[in-house]
Design a protein around this motif. Structure first.
Motif, PDB file in Angstrom:
ATOM      1  N   SER A   1       0.832  -1.211   0.000  1.00  9.55           N
ATOM      2  CA  SER A   1       0.000   0.000   0.000  1.00  9.55           C
ATOM      3  C   SER A   1       0.861   1.254   0.000  1.00  9.55           C
ATOM      4  N   LEU A   2       1.930   1.229   0.790  1.00 10.54           N
ATOM      5  CA  LEU A   2       2.838   2.377   0.835  1.00 10.54           C
ATOM      6  C   LEU A   2       3.567   2.539  -0.503  1.00 10.54           C
ATOM      7  N   ALA A   3       3.920   1.434  -1.145  1.00 11.42           N
ATOM      8  CA  ALA A   3       4.577   1.499  -2.451  1.00 11.42           C
ATOM      9  C   ALA A   3       3.660   2.159  -3.483  1.00 11.42           C
ATOM     10  N   HIS A   4       2.374   1.811  -3.463  1.00  8.29           N
ATOM     11  CA  HIS A   4       1.420   2.428  -4.400  1.00  8.29           C
ATOM     12  C   HIS A   4       1.259   3.916  -4.110  1.00  8.29           C
ATOM     13  N   LEU A   5       1.258   4.277  -2.841  1.00  5.69           N
ATOM     14  CA  LEU A   5       1.167   5.689  -2.463  1.00  5.69           C
ATOM     15  C   LEU A   5       2.423   6.441  -2.922  1.00  5.69           C
ATOM     16  N   CYS A   6       3.584   5.817  -2.759  1.00  8.23           N
ATOM     17  CA  CYS A   6       4.836   6.436  -3.217  1.00  8.23           C
ATOM     18  C   CYS A   6       4.834   6.630  -4.725  1.00  8.23           C
TER      19      CYS A   6
ATOM     20  N   LEU B   1       2.257   7.140  -6.586  1.00 12.38           N
ATOM     21  CA  LEU B   1       1.362   8.273  -6.829  1.00 12.38           C
ATOM     22  C   LEU B   1       2.096   9.596  -6.605  1.00 12.38           C
ATOM     23  N   VAL B   2       2.769   9.708  -5.470  1.00 12.99           N
ATOM     24  CA  VAL B   2       3.485  10.949  -5.136  1.00 12.99           C
ATOM     25  C   VAL B   2       4.589  11.217  -6.161  1.00 12.99           C
ATOM     26  N   VAL B   3       5.350  10.194  -6.511  1.00 16.52           N
ATOM     27  CA  VAL B   3       6.431  10.355  -7.484  1.00 16.52           C
ATOM     28  C   VAL B   3       5.869  10.760  -8.847  1.00 16.52           C
ATOM     29  N   ARG B   4       4.782  10.128  -9.282  1.00 13.70           N
ATOM     30  CA  ARG B   4       4.169  10.470 -10.568  1.00 13.70           C
ATOM     31  C   ARG B   4       3.735  11.925 -10.598  1.00 13.70           C
ATOM     32  N   ILE B   5       3.007  12.340  -9.572  1.00 12.20           N
ATOM     33  CA  ILE B   5       2.471  13.708  -9.556  1.00 12.20           C
ATOM     34  C   ILE B   5       3.593  14.734  -9.471  1.00 12.20           C
ATOM     35  N   ALA B   6       4.527  14.513  -8.558  1.00 16.77           N
ATOM     36  CA  ALA B   6       5.609  15.485  -8.374  1.00 16.77           C
ATOM     37  C   ALA B   6       6.508  15.566  -9.607  1.00 16.77           C
ATOM     38  N   THR B   7       6.930  14.426 -10.116  1.00 20.13           N
ATOM     39  CA  THR B   7       7.835  14.432 -11.260  1.00 20.13           C
ATOM     40  C   THR B   7       7.147  14.988 -12.505  1.00 20.13           C
TER      41      THR B   7
ATOM     42  N   LEU C   1      -0.022  12.861 -18.804  1.00 19.93           N
ATOM     43  CA  LEU C   1      -0.450  11.462 -18.753  1.00 19.93           C
ATOM     44  C   LEU C   1       0.140  10.753 -17.533  1.00 19.93           C
ATOM     45  N   ILE C   2       1.380  11.038 -17.215  1.00 21.42           N
ATOM     46  CA  ILE C   2       2.015  10.424 -16.039  1.00 21.42           C
ATOM     47  C   ILE C   2       1.361  10.917 -14.760  1.00 21.42           C
ATOM     48  N   ILE C   3       1.057  12.195 -14.673  1.00 26.85           N
ATOM     49  CA  ILE C   3       0.365  12.718 -13.487  1.00 26.85           C
ATOM     50  C   ILE C   3      -0.959  11.982 -13.296  1.00 26.85           C
TER      51      ILE C   3
ATOM     52  N   LYS D   1      -1.541   1.576  -8.048  1.00 20.12           N
ATOM     53  CA  LYS D   1      -2.970   1.367  -7.811  1.00 20.12           C
ATOM     54  C   LYS D   1      -3.795   2.650  -7.925  1.00 20.12           C
ATOM     55  N   TYR D   2      -3.208   3.786  -7.579  1.00 17.37           N
ATOM     56  CA  TYR D   2      -3.952   5.048  -7.579  1.00 17.37           C
ATOM     57  C   TYR D   2      -3.737   5.764  -8.914  1.00 17.37           C
ATOM     58  N   SER D   3      -4.403   5.253  -9.958  1.00 15.03           N
ATOM     59  CA  SER D   3      -4.172   5.778 -11.299  1.00 15.03           C
ATOM     60  C   SER D   3      -5.371   5.492 -12.201  1.00 15.03           C
TER      61      SER D   3
END
Length: 136
Positions: free
Chosen positions: A11-16, A18-24, A72-74, A126-128
């Protein structure tokens, strides 16, 4: 001791991811939007042409990567596919555009390159939107 454990929470990996996708993606947009403005300004296009396509087409390709693919990545929509143009663009930036520059100048595109490779390997998580489309 847990600090040396190599296991991780999925779950934490999926959250990470998400954060990496949005920030990057957002960070990359700060590089792409000025290029989009340059492309649509109507002025003569002066841009690197590493593949011999011409400066205008090279700029269009970089704008596509840095703006469209970043969005698209975001969203997490076609993340693996969207990361490929960004991997190419960051490789060209690091190894062609900044080939003769000091490492400190190459560092930023190399960091982006590494992050986009990670997103290519692991996908959007997962959050995509990818996950939503894959459920059906």
């Amino acid at each position: 001791m847990k600090i040396f454990s190599t296991s991780f929470s999925e779950s934490l990996a999926h959250l990470c991811l998400l954060v990496v996708r949005i920030a990057t993606g957002a960070f990359m947009l700060t590089h792409g939007l000025p290029k989009l403005n340059r492309l649509t300004s109507g002025e003569e296009i002066k841009f690197a042409d590493p593949f011999g396509f011409g400066p205008a087409i090279s700029l269009v390709l970089v704008v596509f990567a840095e703006v469209i693919c970043s969005i698209l990545i975001i969203l997490g929509l076609g993340t693996r596919l969207a990361s490929l143009p960004l991997i190419i663009a960051m490789g060209v930036a690091a190894f062609h555009a900044h080939a003769n520059d000091p490492f400190s100048t190459k560092e930023k595109p190399l960091l982006f390159l590494l992050i986009f490779i990670v997103l290519f390997v692991f996908g959007s998580g997962k959050y995509s939107v990818d996950r939503l489309l894959n459920r059906k």
